[in-house]
Motif scaffolding. Structure first.
Motif, PDB file in Angstrom:
ATOM      1  N   VAL A  52       0.769  -1.145   0.122  1.00 32.66           N
ATOM      2  CA  VAL A  52       0.006  -0.093   0.054  1.00 32.66           C
ATOM      3  C   VAL A  52       0.843   1.216   0.063  1.00 32.66           C
ATOM      4  N   ILE A  53       2.075   1.265   0.847  1.00 26.93           N
ATOM      5  CA  ILE A  53       2.827   2.463   0.996  1.00 26.93           C
ATOM      6  C   ILE A  53       4.300   1.966   0.368  1.00 26.93           C
ATOM      7  N   THR A  54       4.614   2.656  -0.391  1.00 29.08           N
ATOM      8  CA  THR A  54       6.190   2.529  -1.109  1.00 29.08           C
ATOM      9  C   THR A  54       6.892   3.828  -0.872  1.00 29.08           C
ATOM     10  N   VAL A  55       8.028   3.800  -0.213  1.00 33.48           N
ATOM     11  CA  VAL A  55       8.787   4.943  -0.087  1.00 33.48           C
ATOM     12  C   VAL A  55      10.056   4.984  -1.009  1.00 33.48           C
ATOM     13  N   THR A  56      10.396   6.041  -1.765  1.00 30.88           N
ATOM     14  CA  THR A  56      11.943   5.924  -2.052  1.00 30.88           C
ATOM     15  C   THR A  56      12.456   7.296  -1.764  1.00 30.88           C
ATOM     16  N   GLY A  57      13.989   7.481  -1.794  1.00 35.06           N
ATOM     17  CA  GLY A  57      14.529   8.530  -1.221  1.00 35.06           C
ATOM     18  C   GLY A  57      14.809   8.787  -0.039  1.00 35.06           C
ATOM     19  N   ALA A  58      14.326   7.625   0.863  1.00 34.67           N
ATOM     20  CA  ALA A  58      14.624   7.511   2.296  1.00 34.67           C
ATOM     21  C   ALA A  58      14.528   6.170   2.822  1.00 34.67           C
ATOM     22  N   SER A  59      15.143   5.992   3.921  1.00 35.97           N
ATOM     23  CA  SER A  59      15.067   4.604   4.559  1.00 35.97           C
ATOM     24  C   SER A  59      13.875   4.343   5.339  1.00 35.97           C
ATOM     25  N   THR A  60      13.395   3.099   5.347  1.00 31.94           N
ATOM     26  CA  THR A  60      12.149   2.813   6.048  1.00 31.94           C
ATOM     27  C   THR A  60      12.335   1.870   6.872  1.00 31.94           C
ATOM     28  N   ARG A  61      11.407   1.638   7.954  1.00 29.59           N
ATOM     29  CA  ARG A  61      11.435   0.563   9.308  1.00 29.59           C
ATOM     30  C   ARG A  61      10.490  -0.623   8.688  1.00 29.59           C
ATOM     31  N   THR A  62      10.795  -1.560   9.366  1.00 28.27           N
ATOM     32  CA  THR A  62      10.163  -2.825   9.372  1.00 28.27           C
ATOM     33  C   THR A  62       9.277  -2.786  10.641  1.00 28.27           C
ATOM     34  N   THR A  63       7.886  -2.477  10.383  1.00 28.27           N
ATOM     35  CA  THR A  63       7.175  -2.280  11.268  1.00 28.27           C
ATOM     36  C   THR A  63       6.028  -3.686  11.654  1.00 28.27           C
ATOM     37  N   THR A  64       5.856  -3.704  13.000  1.00 30.57           N
ATOM     38  CA  THR A  64       4.875  -4.609  13.357  1.00 30.57           C
ATOM     39  C   THR A  64       3.259  -3.799  13.725  1.00 30.57           C
ATOM     40  N   GLY A  65       2.539  -4.749  14.101  1.00 35.50           N
ATOM     41  CA  GLY A  65       1.176  -4.024  14.290  1.00 35.50           C
ATOM     42  C   GLY A  65       0.655  -3.828  13.095  1.00 35.50           C
ATOM     43  N   GLN A  66      -0.740  -3.493  12.957  1.00 35.24           N
ATOM     44  CA  GLN A  66      -1.476  -3.128  11.906  1.00 35.24           C
ATOM     45  C   GLN A  66      -2.258  -1.687  12.030  1.00 35.24           C
ATOM     46  N   LEU A  67      -2.298  -0.946  10.648  1.00 37.33           N
ATOM     47  CA  LEU A  67      -3.059   0.508  10.671  1.00 37.33           C
ATOM     48  C   LEU A  67      -3.778   0.250   9.690  1.00 37.33           C
ATOM     49  N   ARG A  68      -5.459  -0.079  10.033  1.00 39.96           N
ATOM     50  CA  ARG A  68      -6.310  -0.570   9.246  1.00 39.96           C
ATOM     51  C   ARG A  68      -7.178   0.235   8.855  1.00 39.96           C
ATOM     52  N   MET A  69      -7.218   0.890   7.335  1.00 32.79           N
ATOM     53  CA  MET A  69      -8.304   1.965   7.107  1.00 32.79           C
ATOM     54  C   MET A  69      -9.580   0.979   6.812  1.00 32.79           C
ATOM     55  N   THR A  70     -10.577   1.919   7.063  1.00 32.14           N
ATOM     56  CA  THR A  70     -12.035   1.057   6.968  1.00 32.14           C
ATOM     57  C   THR A  70     -12.819   1.708   6.040  1.00 32.14           C
ATOM     58  N   THR A  71     -13.886   0.910   5.568  1.00 28.07           N
ATOM     59  CA  THR A  71     -14.905   1.281   4.420  1.00 28.07           C
ATOM     60  C   THR A  71     -16.189   0.924   4.886  1.00 28.07           C
ATOM     61  N   ILE A  72     -17.111   1.343   4.251  1.00 28.99           N
ATOM     62  CA  ILE A  72     -18.627   0.861   4.205  1.00 28.99           C
ATOM     63  C   ILE A  72     -18.842   0.517   2.696  1.00 28.99           C
ATOM     64  N   GLU A  73     -19.845  -0.480   2.620  1.00 29.55           N
ATOM     65  CA  GLU A  73     -20.328  -0.686   1.307  1.00 29.55           C
ATOM     66  C   GLU A  73     -21.645  -0.408   1.054  1.00 29.55           C
ATOM     67  N   ALA A  74     -21.760   0.272   0.164  1.00 26.32           N
ATOM     68  CA  ALA A  74     -23.194   0.640  -0.316  1.00 26.32           C
ATOM     69  C   ALA A  74     -23.811   0.300  -1.639  1.00 26.32           C
ATOM     70  N   THR A  75     -25.324   0.278  -1.539  1.00 24.44           N
ATOM     71  CA  THR A  75     -25.922  -0.370  -2.901  1.00 24.44           C
ATOM     72  C   THR A  75     -25.450   0.781  -3.916  1.00 24.44           C
ATOM     73  N   ASN A  76     -25.378   0.227  -5.111  1.00 22.92           N
ATOM     74  CA  ASN A  76     -24.877   0.824  -6.510  1.00 22.92           C
ATOM     75  C   ASN A  76     -26.023   2.006  -6.468  1.00 22.92           C
ATOM     76  N   PRO A  77     -25.409   3.141  -7.213  1.00 20.66           N
ATOM     77  CA  PRO A  77     -26.531   4.375  -7.197  1.00 20.66           C
ATOM     78  C   PRO A  77     -27.759   4.182  -7.898  1.00 20.66           C
ATOM     79  N   ASP A  78     -27.759   3.136  -8.868  1.00 19.72           N
ATOM     80  CA  ASP A  78     -28.890   2.696  -9.699  1.00 19.72           C
ATOM     81  C   ASP A  78     -29.654   1.639  -9.165  1.00 19.72           C
ATOM     82  N   THR A  79     -29.366   1.021  -8.100  1.00 20.89           N
ATOM     83  CA  THR A  79     -30.200   0.027  -7.484  1.00 20.89           C
ATOM     84  C   THR A  79     -31.309   0.500  -7.098  1.00 20.89           C
ATOM     85  N   ARG A  80     -32.223  -0.259  -7.152  1.00 18.23           N
ATOM     86  CA  ARG A  80     -33.705   0.186  -6.725  1.00 18.23           C
ATOM     87  C   ARG A  80     -33.968  -0.331  -5.413  1.00 18.23           C
ATOM     88  N   VAL A  81     -34.410   0.489  -4.290  1.00 15.42           N
ATOM     89  CA  VAL A  81     -34.450   0.224  -3.007  1.00 15.42           C
ATOM     90  C   VAL A  81     -35.996   0.549  -2.640  1.00 15.42           C
TER      91      VAL A  81
END
Length: 263
Positions: A52-81
């Motif tokens: 997800v993240i790629t860095v060039t031009g600087a050294s990066t760390r080996t990380t532990t743990g997680q940082l999770r972005m979250t989403t919601i799912e929605a019916t399509n805009p043309d779905t008849r509800v």
């Protein structure tokens, strides 16, 4: 000549239009979208085989743990509800009913909406990168950050992208991980100056976060009430208004000393 109706006949005649209206409401499409908890992604890891993240031009760390972005799912805009679907979702804790215009821009086709969401995601990634580099006093002329997250649109991953970049480059600033080895999730837009903004759908996002193992959830402060409305057991809410506050809260949480904000 008009004949007088008996009371039962009059009731029956009056009931006909009411029944017709109810039937129309039940089956007619309504201007709503049905939403539910969506996917989450660890911005410190890979998504569909690509970092997800790629860095060039600087050294990066080996990380532990997680940082999770979250989403919601929605019916399509043309779905008849229909009304029956709205009522069913209204009383469910893992679904929500939202005005379609609050989920999708009105008056646009599905392709236009997809293009709009993609543009918002790209702008969010640019702002997240700049916010992280500003926080770390690094120049975007020397450090290049590439963010890739497939099949996700909109600006709500901004805060988590920024925190992920900071963790990759600097951790907690003292050699440790910003996550403290935990699975931390969250949501929120971000501007280049580090201001965190509200996003919507947080009650469903907390459920997605807990489902995928998170124990801490970073939420824009103005959305604390929404986040608490269906808060899963075992998930701790940490309200944030800006990047510095978010980093400070995570460092304090990691150290186990000091006060961590709560909703």
């Amino acid at each position: 000549m008009l004949s007088r109706l008996t009371r039962p006949q009059a009731v029956a005649v009056c009931a006909l239009p009411v029944v017709a209206l109810i039937a129309t409401a039940v089956f007619a499409p309504l201007p709503f979208s049905l939403t539910q908890p969506g996917m989450t992604a660890n911005v410190l890891g890979e998504n569909k085989g690509t970092p997800v993240i790629t860095v060039t031009g600087a050294s990066t760390r080996t990380t532990t743990g997680q940082l999770r972005m979250t989403t919601i799912e929605a019916t399509n805009p043309d779905t008849r509800v229909s009304l029956s679907q709205v009522l069913d979702a209204w009383f469910a804790t893992d679904r929500a009913v939202m005005p379609r215009d609050s989920v999708y821009p009105s008056g646009q086709s599905t392709k236009e909406i997809e293009a709009h969401n993609t543009e918002q995601m790209e702008q969010s990634q640019d702002a997240a990168t700049q916010a992280a580099l500003n926080y770390l006093d690094l120049s975007d002329k020397k450090v290049k950050v590439t963010l890739k997250l497939a099949d996700v649109g909109g600006p709500s991953a901004g805060l988590l992208f920024t925190l992920g970049i900071i963790d990759k480059l600097d951790g907690d600033g003292s050699g440790g991980d910003l996550t403290g080895g935990r699975t931390i999730a969250g949501t929120g837009t971000i501007t280049e100056d580090g201001t965190v903004g509200a996003v919507g759908g947080v009650a469903l996002k907390t459920q997605a976060a807990r489902r995928d193992g998170a124990t801490v959830f970073l939420v824009p402060k103005d959305e604390c009430a929404d986040a608490k409305s269906e808060l899963p057991k075992g998930l701790r809410l940490v309200p944030v208004t800006d990047l510095k506050g978010a980093v400070k809260a995570l460092v304090t949480l990691e150290a186990g000393k000091g006060t961590v904000p709560s909703c």
